[in-house]
Design a protein around this motif. Structure first.
Motif, PDB file in Angstrom:
ATOM      1  N   ALA A 137      58.163  56.132  42.410  1.00  0.00           N
ATOM      2  CA  ALA A 137      57.843  54.541  42.556  1.00  0.00           C
ATOM      3  C   ALA A 137      57.938  53.805  43.889  1.00  0.00           C
ATOM      4  N   LEU A 141      54.590  51.853  45.134  1.00  0.00           N
ATOM      5  CA  LEU A 141      54.272  50.968  45.494  1.00  0.00           C
ATOM      6  C   LEU A 141      54.463  50.620  46.454  1.00  0.00           C
ATOM      7  N   HIS A 175      56.656  44.675  50.717  1.00  0.00           N
ATOM      8  CA  HIS A 175      56.126  45.493  49.074  1.00  0.00           C
ATOM      9  C   HIS A 175      56.992  44.176  48.047  1.00  0.00           C
ATOM     10  N   PHE A 176      57.973  44.109  47.961  1.00  0.00           N
ATOM     11  CA  PHE A 176      58.565  43.540  46.721  1.00  0.00           C
ATOM     12  C   PHE A 176      58.612  41.791  47.181  1.00  0.00           C
ATOM     13  N   HIS A 217      63.948  45.782  40.230  1.00  0.00           N
ATOM     14  CA  HIS A 217      62.180  45.074  40.729  1.00  0.00           C
ATOM     15  C   HIS A 217      61.623  46.235  39.409  1.00  0.00           C
ATOM     16  N   LEU A 218      61.433  47.370  39.011  1.00  0.00           N
ATOM     17  CA  LEU A 218      60.621  47.720  38.123  1.00  0.00           C
ATOM     18  C   LEU A 218      60.802  47.907  36.935  1.00  0.00           C
ATOM     19  N   LEU A 221      58.595  44.484  36.990  1.00  0.00           N
ATOM     20  CA  LEU A 221      57.729  44.771  36.942  1.00  0.00           C
ATOM     21  C   LEU A 221      56.993  44.581  35.674  1.00  0.00           C
ATOM     22  N   ARG A 225      53.857  42.837  35.072  1.00  0.00           N
ATOM     23  CA  ARG A 225      53.125  43.430  35.448  1.00  0.00           C
ATOM     24  C   ARG A 225      52.274  44.274  34.980  1.00  0.00           C
ATOM     25  N   ALA A 228      51.279  48.036  36.471  1.00  0.00           N
ATOM     26  CA  ALA A 228      52.034  48.329  37.906  1.00  0.00           C
ATOM     27  C   ALA A 228      52.306  49.665  37.478  1.00  0.00           C
ATOM     28  N   LEU A 229      52.160  49.945  36.222  1.00  0.00           N
ATOM     29  CA  LEU A 229      54.079  51.045  35.654  1.00  0.00           C
ATOM     30  C   LEU A 229      53.561  51.945  34.671  1.00  0.00           C
ATOM     31  N   PRO A 243      54.620  54.529  38.896  1.00  0.00           N
ATOM     32  CA  PRO A 243      53.355  53.945  39.109  1.00  0.00           C
ATOM     33  C   PRO A 243      52.044  55.354  38.523  1.00  0.00           C
TER      34      PRO A 243
END
Length: 261
Positions: A137, A141, A175-176, A217-218, A221, A225, A228-229, A243
Protein backbone atom coordinates in the motif's frame (compact mmCIF):
# COMPACT_ATOMS: atom_id res chain seq x y z
CA UNK A 1 -28.24 5.27 9.73
CA UNK A 2 -26.90 8.16 7.67
CA UNK A 3 -23.72 8.02 5.60
CA UNK A 4 -22.11 10.73 7.75
CA UNK A 5 -22.11 8.37 10.72
CA UNK A 6 -20.06 5.64 9.08
CA UNK A 7 -16.58 4.89 10.37
CA UNK A 8 -13.73 2.64 9.27
CA UNK A 9 -11.19 0.68 11.29
CA UNK A 10 -7.71 -0.69 10.81
CA UNK A 11 -6.19 -3.58 12.77
CA UNK A 12 -2.51 -4.53 12.61
CA UNK A 13 -3.19 -7.97 14.00
CA UNK A 14 -0.55 -10.05 15.76
CA UNK A 15 -0.67 -13.75 14.90
CA UNK A 16 -1.17 -14.76 18.54
CA UNK A 17 -2.76 -13.21 21.60
CA UNK A 18 0.45 -12.44 23.46
CA UNK A 19 1.93 -9.84 21.10
CA UNK A 20 0.86 -6.25 20.56
CA UNK A 21 -1.92 -5.45 18.07
CA UNK A 22 -2.50 -1.94 16.74
CA UNK A 23 -6.05 -0.62 16.29
CA UNK A 24 -7.29 2.62 14.74
CA UNK A 25 -10.63 4.15 13.73
CA UNK A 26 -11.26 6.93 11.21
CA UNK A 27 -14.40 8.96 10.57
CA UNK A 28 -16.66 9.02 7.52
CA UNK A 29 -14.47 11.83 6.20
CA UNK A 30 -11.32 9.79 6.83
CA UNK A 31 -10.01 11.72 9.85
CA UNK A 32 -8.22 9.78 12.58
CA UNK A 33 -10.53 9.48 15.58
CA UNK A 34 -8.65 7.11 17.88
CA UNK A 35 -5.73 4.69 17.84
CA UNK A 36 -3.88 2.51 20.30
CA UNK A 37 -2.42 -0.90 21.11
CA UNK A 38 -4.08 -3.93 22.67
CA UNK A 39 -3.27 -7.63 22.99
CA UNK A 40 -6.21 -10.06 23.20
CA UNK A 41 -9.27 -10.52 21.00
CA UNK A 42 -11.40 -9.34 23.91
CA UNK A 43 -9.36 -6.13 24.09
CA UNK A 44 -9.73 -5.58 20.34
CA UNK A 45 -13.48 -6.03 20.64
CA UNK A 46 -13.55 -3.66 23.62
CA UNK A 47 -11.53 -1.02 21.79
CA UNK A 48 -13.90 -1.11 18.80
CA UNK A 49 -17.12 -1.48 20.78
CA UNK A 50 -17.89 2.29 21.00
CA UNK A 51 -17.74 2.45 17.19
CA UNK A 52 -19.29 -0.95 16.35
CA UNK A 53 -22.65 0.44 15.21
CA UNK A 54 -20.88 2.87 12.85
CA UNK A 55 -18.23 0.62 11.30
CA UNK A 56 -18.61 0.01 7.58
CA UNK A 57 -15.15 -1.34 6.71
CA UNK A 58 -12.39 -3.00 8.70
CA UNK A 59 -8.96 -3.54 7.13
CA UNK A 60 -6.79 -6.15 8.85
CA UNK A 61 -3.08 -6.69 8.29
CA UNK A 62 -3.06 -10.47 8.78
CA UNK A 63 -3.95 -13.54 6.72
CA UNK A 64 -7.74 -13.81 6.63
CA UNK A 65 -8.58 -16.74 4.33
CA UNK A 66 -6.06 -19.61 4.28
CA UNK A 67 -6.92 -22.95 2.66
CA UNK A 68 -3.61 -24.19 1.21
CA UNK A 69 -1.81 -26.83 3.29
CA UNK A 70 1.67 -25.71 2.22
CA UNK A 71 3.45 -22.97 0.30
CA UNK A 72 2.04 -19.61 -0.70
CA UNK A 73 -1.53 -18.59 -1.36
CA UNK A 74 -2.25 -17.49 -4.94
CA UNK A 75 -2.81 -13.92 -3.71
CA UNK A 76 0.67 -13.87 -2.16
CA UNK A 77 2.16 -14.94 -5.48
CA UNK A 78 0.22 -12.14 -7.22
CA UNK A 79 1.41 -9.56 -4.69
CA UNK A 80 4.97 -10.83 -5.06
CA UNK A 81 4.83 -10.60 -8.84
CA UNK A 82 3.70 -6.97 -8.67
CA UNK A 83 5.36 -5.60 -5.53
CA UNK A 84 8.25 -7.97 -4.86
CA UNK A 85 10.61 -5.82 -6.94
CA UNK A 86 9.87 -2.97 -4.53
CA UNK A 87 10.72 -5.09 -1.47
CA UNK A 88 7.05 -5.67 -0.62
CA UNK A 89 6.52 -9.37 -1.15
CA UNK A 90 4.12 -11.23 1.15
CA UNK A 91 4.97 -13.77 3.84
CA UNK A 92 3.57 -17.22 2.92
CA UNK A 93 0.54 -18.33 4.92
CA UNK A 94 -0.64 -21.95 4.94
CA UNK A 95 -2.54 -24.27 7.24
CA UNK A 96 0.62 -26.13 8.29
CA UNK A 97 1.33 -23.05 10.43
CA UNK A 98 -0.91 -23.33 13.51
CA UNK A 99 -1.27 -19.54 13.58
CA UNK A 100 -3.29 -19.82 10.35
CA UNK A 101 -5.30 -22.94 11.11
CA UNK A 102 -7.62 -21.19 11.58
CA UNK A 103 -6.35 -17.62 11.04
CA UNK A 104 -6.86 -15.40 14.06
CA UNK A 105 -8.36 -12.71 11.84
CA UNK A 106 -11.06 -15.07 10.56
CA UNK A 107 -11.94 -16.08 14.11
CA UNK A 108 -12.12 -12.41 15.11
CA UNK A 109 -14.29 -11.54 12.11
CA UNK A 110 -16.69 -14.35 12.93
CA UNK A 111 -16.86 -13.27 16.58
CA UNK A 112 -17.63 -9.66 15.68
CA UNK A 113 -20.01 -10.36 12.79
CA UNK A 114 -17.80 -9.06 9.97
CA UNK A 115 -18.18 -10.31 6.40
CA UNK A 116 -14.88 -11.47 4.86
CA UNK A 117 -16.09 -11.26 1.25
CA UNK A 118 -14.61 -8.15 -0.44
CA UNK A 119 -17.59 -8.11 -2.82
CA UNK A 120 -19.81 -7.31 0.17
CA UNK A 121 -20.13 -3.56 0.58
CA UNK A 122 -20.21 -2.99 4.31
CA UNK A 123 -22.69 -0.75 6.01
CA UNK A 124 -22.75 0.72 9.53
CA UNK A 125 -23.05 -2.09 12.04
CA UNK A 126 -22.38 -4.82 9.44
CA UNK A 127 -18.86 -4.13 8.18
CA UNK A 128 -16.83 -5.93 5.55
CA UNK A 129 -13.44 -7.14 6.77
CA UNK A 130 -10.58 -6.94 4.24
CA UNK A 131 -7.08 -8.38 4.36
CA UNK A 132 -4.54 -5.67 3.58
CA UNK A 133 -0.77 -5.32 3.68
CA UNK A 134 0.79 -1.92 4.48
CA UNK A 135 4.08 -2.33 2.55
CA UNK A 136 2.52 -2.68 -0.95
CA UNK A 137 0.00 0.00 0.00
CA UNK A 138 2.80 2.42 0.85
CA UNK A 139 4.71 1.60 -2.34
CA UNK A 140 1.62 2.33 -4.43
CA UNK A 141 0.13 5.27 -2.53
CA UNK A 142 3.40 7.03 -1.67
CA UNK A 143 5.01 6.31 -5.06
CA UNK A 144 7.96 4.61 -3.34
CA UNK A 145 10.81 3.15 -5.38
CA UNK A 146 11.37 0.69 -2.50
CA UNK A 147 9.87 0.01 0.91
CA UNK A 148 10.70 2.23 3.88
CA UNK A 149 12.98 0.27 6.32
CA UNK A 150 11.17 1.19 9.54
CA UNK A 151 10.77 -2.36 10.83
CA UNK A 152 13.23 -3.19 13.64
CA UNK A 153 15.03 -6.00 11.85
CA UNK A 154 18.45 -7.33 12.76
CA UNK A 155 21.25 -5.06 11.58
CA UNK A 156 19.23 -1.84 11.66
CA UNK A 157 20.52 0.60 14.22
CA UNK A 158 18.51 3.17 16.14
CA UNK A 159 19.62 6.11 14.00
CA UNK A 160 18.58 4.46 10.73
CA UNK A 161 15.24 3.40 12.19
CA UNK A 162 14.48 6.89 13.47
CA UNK A 163 15.33 8.30 10.03
CA UNK A 164 12.98 5.75 8.45
CA UNK A 165 10.19 6.68 10.87
CA UNK A 166 10.60 10.34 9.97
CA UNK A 167 10.20 9.48 6.29
CA UNK A 168 7.16 7.30 7.02
CA UNK A 169 5.36 9.79 9.25
CA UNK A 170 6.06 12.68 6.88
CA UNK A 171 4.73 10.60 3.99
CA UNK A 172 1.55 9.83 5.90
CA UNK A 173 1.08 13.54 6.68
CA UNK A 174 1.54 14.44 3.03
CA UNK A 175 -0.14 11.61 1.14
CA UNK A 176 -3.05 10.86 3.50
CA UNK A 177 -4.59 14.33 4.01
CA UNK A 178 -7.97 12.81 4.84
CA UNK A 179 -6.52 11.50 8.10
CA UNK A 180 -6.07 15.13 9.27
CA UNK A 181 -3.14 13.93 11.36
CA UNK A 182 -1.90 17.38 12.30
CA UNK A 183 -5.13 17.89 14.25
CA UNK A 184 -4.73 14.64 16.20
CA UNK A 185 -3.31 14.79 19.71
CA UNK A 186 -2.49 11.09 19.54
CA UNK A 187 -0.55 11.57 16.30
CA UNK A 188 1.50 14.30 17.98
CA UNK A 189 2.36 11.82 20.74
CA UNK A 190 3.38 9.15 18.22
CA UNK A 191 5.59 11.61 16.36
CA UNK A 192 7.22 12.76 19.59
CA UNK A 193 7.82 9.17 20.67
CA UNK A 194 9.44 8.34 17.32
CA UNK A 195 11.68 11.41 17.37
CA UNK A 196 12.67 11.00 21.01
CA UNK A 197 13.24 7.24 21.08
CA UNK A 198 16.41 6.23 22.91
CA UNK A 199 16.07 2.49 22.28
CA UNK A 200 14.76 0.41 19.40
CA UNK A 201 12.12 -1.14 21.65
CA UNK A 202 10.51 2.30 21.99
CA UNK A 203 9.97 2.35 18.23
CA UNK A 204 8.63 -1.20 18.29
CA UNK A 205 5.97 -0.08 20.79
CA UNK A 206 4.47 2.38 18.28
CA UNK A 207 5.00 0.37 15.08
CA UNK A 208 1.74 -1.62 15.29
CA UNK A 209 -0.35 1.46 16.04
CA UNK A 210 1.09 3.35 13.07
CA UNK A 211 0.48 0.36 10.78
CA UNK A 212 -3.10 0.22 12.10
CA UNK A 213 -3.60 3.86 11.09
CA UNK A 214 -2.43 2.97 7.58
CA UNK A 215 -4.88 0.04 7.58
CA UNK A 216 -7.72 2.32 8.70
CA UNK A 217 -6.96 4.65 5.81
CA UNK A 218 -7.06 1.69 3.42
CA UNK A 219 -10.48 0.76 4.84
CA UNK A 220 -11.64 4.31 4.18
CA UNK A 221 -10.23 4.26 0.63
CA UNK A 222 -12.03 0.99 -0.14
CA UNK A 223 -15.35 2.58 0.74
CA UNK A 224 -14.75 6.04 -0.70
CA UNK A 225 -12.27 5.87 -3.61
CA UNK A 226 -13.22 3.14 -6.09
CA UNK A 227 -10.17 2.31 -8.14
CA UNK A 228 -7.61 3.31 -5.51
CA UNK A 229 -7.37 -0.33 -4.42
CA UNK A 230 -7.96 -3.69 -6.04
CA UNK A 231 -8.30 -7.32 -4.98
CA UNK A 232 -5.41 -9.71 -5.56
CA UNK A 233 -6.65 -13.30 -5.30
CA UNK A 234 -10.20 -14.31 -4.43
CA UNK A 235 -12.46 -15.18 -1.53
CA UNK A 236 -12.08 -18.93 -2.17
CA UNK A 237 -8.29 -19.19 -1.84
CA UNK A 238 -7.53 -15.92 -0.04
CA UNK A 239 -7.04 -12.35 -1.14
CA UNK A 240 -5.11 -9.17 -0.33
CA UNK A 241 -6.43 -5.68 -1.05
CA UNK A 242 -3.70 -3.35 -2.34
CA UNK A 243 -3.18 -0.55 -4.89
CA UNK A 244 -3.00 -1.37 -8.60
CA UNK A 245 0.43 -2.16 -10.06
CA UNK A 246 2.67 0.91 -9.65
CA UNK A 247 3.44 2.89 -12.82
CA UNK A 248 6.89 3.86 -11.52
CA UNK A 249 9.93 1.57 -11.69
CA UNK A 250 11.53 0.06 -8.60
CA UNK A 251 14.92 1.28 -7.41
CA UNK A 252 16.59 -1.15 -5.03
CA UNK A 253 18.25 0.86 -2.30
CA UNK A 254 21.65 0.11 -0.78
CA UNK A 255 21.18 -1.99 2.31
CA UNK A 256 19.12 -0.12 4.94
CA UNK A 257 19.41 3.28 3.29
CA UNK A 258 16.14 5.12 3.87
CA UNK A 259 14.49 6.29 0.63
CA UNK A 260 13.27 9.84 0.22
CA UNK A 261 9.56 10.40 -0.28
Amino acid sequence: MSRTRTAHAGVDLAWGQRARTGVAVVSAQGALMVSGSVVTDAEIAGFLRPYAAELATVAVDAPLIVTNPTGQRPCEREIGAVFGRYGAGAYPANTSNPHFNPPRSATLADRLGWSIDPAHMGRPGAPVCLEVYPHPAMVGLFGLPYTIPYKAKRGRDLASLKAAYEVLLNAMDRHFPELDLRSSERWAVLRANAAGAQRKVELERIEDEIDAIVCAHLAWLWSNRPGALRVYGDVASGYIVAPPPPPHPPVRRPRDVTPRT
